[in-house]
Design a protein around this motif. Structure first.
Motif, PDB file in Angstrom:
ATOM      1  N   HIS A  21     -10.240   1.484  -9.572  1.00 52.47           N
ATOM      2  CA  HIS A  21     -10.982   1.694  -8.326  1.00 52.47           C
ATOM      3  C   HIS A  21     -11.690   3.036  -8.277  1.00 52.47           C
ATOM      4  O   HIS A  21     -12.237   3.408  -7.242  1.00 52.47           O
ATOM      5  CB  HIS A  21     -10.026   1.557  -7.149  1.00 52.47           C
ATOM      6  N   ARG A  59      -2.361   1.141  -6.246  1.00 51.66           N
ATOM      7  CA  ARG A  59      -2.415   0.677  -4.853  1.00 51.66           C
ATOM      8  C   ARG A  59      -3.065   1.729  -3.967  1.00 51.66           C
ATOM      9  O   ARG A  59      -3.870   1.397  -3.082  1.00 51.66           O
ATOM     10  CB  ARG A  59      -1.010   0.351  -4.335  1.00 51.66           C
ATOM     11  N   ALA A  60      -2.729   2.991  -4.183  1.00 48.88           N
ATOM     12  CA  ALA A  60      -3.316   4.073  -3.386  1.00 48.88           C
ATOM     13  C   ALA A  60      -4.828   4.121  -3.593  1.00 48.88           C
ATOM     14  O   ALA A  60      -5.593   4.233  -2.636  1.00 48.88           O
ATOM     15  CB  ALA A  60      -2.683   5.411  -3.748  1.00 48.88           C
ATOM     16  N   ARG A  62      -6.761   1.673  -4.569  1.00 48.90           N
ATOM     17  CA  ARG A  62      -7.344   0.469  -3.968  1.00 48.90           C
ATOM     18  C   ARG A  62      -7.488   0.646  -2.455  1.00 48.90           C
ATOM     19  O   ARG A  62      -8.523   0.306  -1.877  1.00 48.90           O
ATOM     20  CB  ARG A  62      -6.479  -0.756  -4.260  1.00 48.90           C
ATOM     21  N   SER A  63      -6.476   1.215  -1.828  1.00 51.11           N
ATOM     22  CA  SER A  63      -6.546   1.476  -0.387  1.00 51.11           C
ATOM     23  C   SER A  63      -7.693   2.422  -0.061  1.00 51.11           C
ATOM     24  O   SER A  63      -8.491   2.173   0.850  1.00 51.11           O
ATOM     25  CB  SER A  63      -5.232   2.074   0.120  1.00 51.11           C
ATOM     26  N   LEU A  64      -7.780   3.518  -0.804  1.00 52.79           N
ATOM     27  CA  LEU A  64      -8.834   4.503  -0.562  1.00 52.79           C
ATOM     28  C   LEU A  64     -10.219   3.905  -0.765  1.00 52.79           C
ATOM     29  O   LEU A  64     -11.133   4.150   0.022  1.00 52.79           O
ATOM     30  CB  LEU A  64      -8.634   5.719  -1.469  1.00 52.79           C
ATOM     31  N   GLY A  66     -11.037   0.934  -0.326  1.00 50.26           N
ATOM     32  CA  GLY A  66     -11.295   0.011   0.775  1.00 50.26           C
ATOM     33  C   GLY A  66     -11.375   0.692   2.135  1.00 50.26           C
ATOM     34  O   GLY A  66     -11.426   0.023   3.164  1.00 50.26           O
ATOM     35  N   ARG A  68      -9.044   2.561   3.539  1.00 49.68           N
ATOM     36  CA  ARG A  68      -7.755   2.653   4.210  1.00 49.68           C
ATOM     37  C   ARG A  68      -6.965   3.852   3.685  1.00 49.68           C
ATOM     38  O   ARG A  68      -7.262   4.382   2.636  1.00 49.68           O
ATOM     39  CB  ARG A  68      -6.954   1.368   3.980  1.00 49.68           C
ATOM     40  N   THR A  69      -5.957   4.241   4.423  1.00 52.79           N
ATOM     41  CA  THR A  69      -5.082   5.337   4.015  1.00 52.79           C
ATOM     42  C   THR A  69      -3.876   4.762   3.286  1.00 52.79           C
ATOM     43  O   THR A  69      -3.216   3.859   3.806  1.00 52.79           O
ATOM     44  CB  THR A  69      -4.597   6.131   5.254  1.00 52.79           C
ATOM     45  N   PRO A  70      -3.582   5.268   2.088  1.00 57.16           N
ATOM     46  CA  PRO A  70      -2.401   4.797   1.351  1.00 57.16           C
ATOM     47  C   PRO A  70      -1.110   5.162   2.087  1.00 57.16           C
ATOM     48  O   PRO A  70      -1.088   6.073   2.915  1.00 57.16           O
ATOM     49  CB  PRO A  70      -2.477   5.545   0.017  1.00 57.16           C
ATOM     50  N   ARG A  71      -0.048   4.472   1.727  1.00 59.72           N
ATOM     51  CA  ARG A  71       1.262   4.767   2.289  1.00 59.72           C
ATOM     52  C   ARG A  71       1.775   6.103   1.760  1.00 59.72           C
ATOM     53  O   ARG A  71       1.549   6.441   0.595  1.00 59.72           O
ATOM     54  CB  ARG A  71       2.265   3.686   1.902  1.00 59.72           C
ATOM     55  N   ASP A  75      -0.454   9.161   0.338  1.00 58.68           N
ATOM     56  CA  ASP A  75      -1.582   9.398   1.237  1.00 58.68           C
ATOM     57  C   ASP A  75      -2.299  10.710   0.951  1.00 58.68           C
ATOM     58  O   ASP A  75      -3.364  10.963   1.501  1.00 58.68           O
ATOM     59  CB  ASP A  75      -1.133   9.346   2.695  1.00 58.68           C
TER      60      ASP A  75
END
Length: 83
Positions: A21, A59-60, A62-64, A66, A68-71, A75
Protein backbone atom coordinates in the motif's frame (compact mmCIF):
# COMPACT_ATOMS: atom_id res chain seq x y z
CA UNK A 1 3.64 -8.81 -1.13
CA UNK A 2 6.21 -9.32 1.53
CA UNK A 3 7.54 -6.28 3.33
CA UNK A 4 10.82 -4.81 2.15
CA UNK A 5 12.88 -2.71 4.54
CA UNK A 6 14.29 0.31 2.69
CA UNK A 7 16.58 1.56 5.44
CA UNK A 8 16.33 3.90 8.38
CA UNK A 9 15.25 7.54 8.30
CA UNK A 10 17.51 9.22 10.84
CA UNK A 11 15.43 12.40 11.11
CA UNK A 12 12.20 10.50 11.76
CA UNK A 13 13.84 7.80 13.89
CA UNK A 14 11.87 5.31 11.83
CA UNK A 15 12.45 2.49 9.37
CA UNK A 16 11.20 2.85 5.81
CA UNK A 17 9.17 -0.24 4.94
CA UNK A 18 7.74 -0.88 1.48
CA UNK A 19 4.27 -2.43 1.67
CA UNK A 20 1.66 -3.32 -0.92
CA UNK A 21 0.00 0.00 0.00
CA UNK A 22 3.02 2.29 -0.20
CA UNK A 23 6.10 3.29 1.72
CA UNK A 24 5.47 3.25 5.47
CA UNK A 25 7.55 4.85 8.19
CA UNK A 26 7.69 2.59 11.24
CA UNK A 27 8.88 4.49 14.32
CA UNK A 28 11.61 2.82 16.34
CA UNK A 29 9.64 3.44 19.54
CA UNK A 30 7.23 0.68 18.46
CA UNK A 31 10.14 -1.75 18.60
CA UNK A 32 11.36 -0.55 21.98
CA UNK A 33 9.13 -2.45 24.41
CA UNK A 34 12.08 -4.00 26.24
CA UNK A 35 14.67 -1.27 25.67
CA UNK A 36 15.78 1.37 28.13
CA UNK A 37 14.48 4.90 27.48
CA UNK A 38 16.75 6.77 25.12
CA UNK A 39 18.07 3.67 23.38
CA UNK A 40 17.12 2.37 19.97
CA UNK A 41 17.02 -1.12 18.49
CA UNK A 42 19.97 -2.44 16.52
CA UNK A 43 19.39 -2.96 12.80
CA UNK A 44 19.14 -6.70 13.44
CA UNK A 45 16.52 -6.20 16.18
CA UNK A 46 14.55 -3.80 13.97
CA UNK A 47 14.54 -6.16 10.99
CA UNK A 48 13.45 -9.06 13.21
CA UNK A 49 10.69 -6.96 14.78
CA UNK A 50 9.44 -5.85 11.36
CA UNK A 51 9.41 -9.46 10.14
CA UNK A 52 7.50 -10.60 13.23
CA UNK A 53 4.93 -7.79 12.95
CA UNK A 54 4.63 -7.78 9.16
CA UNK A 55 0.91 -8.61 9.04
CA UNK A 56 0.06 -5.81 11.47
CA UNK A 57 2.22 -3.36 9.50
CA UNK A 58 0.43 -4.33 6.26
CA UNK A 59 -2.94 -3.79 7.97
CA UNK A 60 -1.79 -0.39 9.25
CA UNK A 61 -0.61 0.64 5.77
CA UNK A 62 -3.92 -0.57 4.25
CA UNK A 63 -5.87 1.48 6.79
CA UNK A 64 -3.79 4.59 6.11
CA UNK A 65 -4.12 4.18 2.34
CA UNK A 66 -7.88 3.96 2.82
CA UNK A 67 -7.99 7.14 4.88
CA UNK A 68 -8.53 5.34 8.20
CA UNK A 69 -6.49 5.33 11.40
CA UNK A 70 -4.78 2.03 12.25
CA UNK A 71 -5.36 0.37 15.59
CA UNK A 72 -2.96 1.26 18.41
CA UNK A 73 -0.07 0.94 18.77
CA UNK A 74 0.27 1.01 14.96
CA UNK A 75 -1.58 4.32 14.76
CA UNK A 76 1.82 6.07 14.81
CA UNK A 77 2.90 4.44 11.54
CA UNK A 78 2.71 6.88 8.62
CA UNK A 79 2.68 6.54 4.84
CA UNK A 80 4.97 8.58 2.66
CA UNK A 81 3.16 11.19 0.62
CA UNK A 82 5.75 10.88 -2.15
CA UNK A 83 6.92 7.36 -2.94
Amino acid sequence: MSLQVRGRDVALEAYRVETAHGLAFVPECLMASDLRPGTRPSHQEAYEWIATHGAALERAARSLAGGRTPRPPFDIVTLSSSV
